[in-house]
Design an enzyme around this catalytic site. Structure first.
Site, PDB file in Angstrom:
ATOM      1  N   ASP A  69      37.015  41.053  44.538  1.00  0.00           N
ATOM      2  CA  ASP A  69      37.044  41.949  45.702  1.00  0.00           C
ATOM      3  C   ASP A  69      38.428  41.890  46.345  1.00  0.00           C
ATOM      4  OD1 ASP A  69      34.394  42.416  45.169  1.00  0.00           O
ATOM      5  OD2 ASP A  69      33.640  41.093  46.742  1.00  0.00           O
ATOM      6  N   TYR A  78      34.055  46.114  35.022  1.00  0.00           N
ATOM      7  CA  TYR A  78      34.972  46.855  35.896  1.00  0.00           C
ATOM      8  C   TYR A  78      36.206  47.322  35.136  1.00  0.00           C
ATOM      9  CZ  TYR A  78      32.620  45.991  40.373  1.00  0.00           C
ATOM     10  OH  TYR A  78      31.739  45.989  41.425  1.00  0.00           O
ATOM     11  N   GLU A  79      36.662  46.498  34.218  1.00  0.00           N
ATOM     12  CA  GLU A  79      37.845  46.856  33.426  1.00  0.00           C
ATOM     13  C   GLU A  79      37.568  48.131  32.626  1.00  0.00           C
ATOM     14  OE1 GLU A  79      39.085  43.593  31.026  1.00  0.00           O
ATOM     15  OE2 GLU A  79      40.795  44.633  30.153  1.00  0.00           O
ATOM     16  N   GLU A  94      33.646  31.611  35.056  1.00  0.00           N
ATOM     17  CA  GLU A  94      34.117  32.865  35.666  1.00  0.00           C
ATOM     18  C   GLU A  94      33.575  32.919  37.078  1.00  0.00           C
ATOM     19  OE1 GLU A  94      34.245  37.770  35.304  1.00  0.00           O
ATOM     20  OE2 GLU A  94      32.748  36.693  34.130  1.00  0.00           O
ATOM     21  N   ASP A 142      28.598  30.748  46.426  1.00  0.00           N
ATOM     22  CA  ASP A 142      29.845  31.272  46.982  1.00  0.00           C
ATOM     23  C   ASP A 142      30.973  30.369  46.508  1.00  0.00           C
ATOM     24  OD1 ASP A 142      32.104  31.745  48.736  1.00  0.00           O
ATOM     25  OD2 ASP A 142      30.705  32.879  49.995  1.00  0.00           O
ATOM     26  N   THR A 201      35.937  43.464  30.793  1.00  0.00           N
ATOM     27  CA  THR A 201      34.861  43.256  31.760  1.00  0.00           C
ATOM     28  C   THR A 201      34.246  44.624  32.074  1.00  0.00           C
ATOM     29  OG1 THR A 201      35.950  43.641  33.900  1.00  0.00           O
ATOM     30  CG2 THR A 201      36.440  41.551  32.802  1.00  0.00           C
ATOM     31  N   GLU A 219      28.263  33.773  40.509  1.00  0.00           N
ATOM     32  CA  GLU A 219      28.178  35.039  41.249  1.00  0.00           C
ATOM     33  C   GLU A 219      27.486  34.782  42.582  1.00  0.00           C
ATOM     34  OE1 GLU A 219      29.179  38.300  41.175  1.00  0.00           O
ATOM     35  OE2 GLU A 219      27.933  38.472  42.978  1.00  0.00           O
TER      36      GLU A 219
END
Ligand code: SAH
Length: 231
Positions: free
Chosen positions: A130, A207-208, A56, A108, A205, A81
């Site tokens: 993002d 955010y979901e 991910e 990154d 997730t 991440e």
């Protein structure tokens, strides 16, 4: 070792003192200094097996990939991440309750094709990336053509990307970026939670959960590597 501070400033944790050092010392985090040395040998060197590797990109605090790793012990998972302060939360949770087939990496996504060999990755998850709404920042969106070409290289033939977002503009952009590129759309929905077939087995997730609780529909595509990459 002493735990780093964990002040939560909303959705994103920023600049928590000592988080970089804390992460670097964790046995569940891949050493950034030698990450490229695992190229072509991730399963063997990192997980000690020959199982498929799924990643991910932009895992945040890792809720999704940790849940997925618990559900599928026969798959190797790597959560990537960019920010150590964000990753810190996932690392602390993993240390408290380890999942043997899960590792994290602070990096990154730009360098993604430098640390995996061609065809080494079985699947890529992109969740609530993002949106970078300004046109001049389109090159930073993780779903743009240039990123897709990097993903193409590291994915196995017929390897897939699963992308979810609540951002209509980002989703429209992501779909547009598939044009004339070597991908086949396997599944697509503009309202995941009300699409029975696409939602089967869905793992939410962080955010979901937040955005769907606010009433936002969730967009999702699943695409599969198909054909050759023009160079
Ligand atoms: N996937 C999580 C978090 C979404 S927020 C969820 O759905 O809940 C997007 C995350 O992507 C942030 O944590 C951000 O730091 C990370 N990110 C953004 N650009 C990145 C990049 N270029 N490489 C790696 N991670 C990135």
């Amino acid at each position: 070792m002493r735990a780093a501070g964990t002040e939560d400033n909303g959705m994103r944790l920023k600049n928590i003192k000592g988080s970089r050092e804390y992460i670097a010392a964790s046995e569940y985090v891949i050493d950034e200094e030698i990450m490229a040395s695992h190229k072509g040998k991730w399963a063997e060197e990192v997980y000690g097996n020959t199982r498929p590797l799924q990643i991910e990109i932009g895992m945040g605090k890792g809720k999704f990939i940790t849940a997925l790793a618990r559900l599928h012990p026969d798959i190797n998972y790597l959560g990537i991440e960019k920010y150590s302060s964000t990753l810190l939360r996932g690392v602390q949770k993993l240390e408290a309750d380890p999942v043997p087939n899960l590792r994290f990496l602070r990096m990154d996504a730009e360098g993604i094709d430098e640390i995996f060999a061609e065809g080494e990755v079985d699947r890529i998850y992109l969740n609530f990336s993002d949106p970078w709404p300004k046109d001049r920042h389109a090159k930073r969106r993780l779903e743009n053509k240039l990123f897709l070409r990097k993903y193409y290289k590291i994915l196995r033939p017929e390897g897939r990307i699963e992308f979810k977002t609540d951002n209509a503009d980002l989703f429209a952009f992501a779909v547009e970026e598939l044009k004339d590129e070597p991908w086949e759309v396997i599944g697509i929905t503009k309202d995941l939670h009300n699409d029975e077939a696409m939602n089967a087995g869905n793992v939410m997730t962080e955010y979901e959960e937040k955005f769907s609780a606010m009433g936002n529909p969730i967009y999702k595509y699943i695409i599969e590597r198909k054909g050759a990459l023009d160079s």
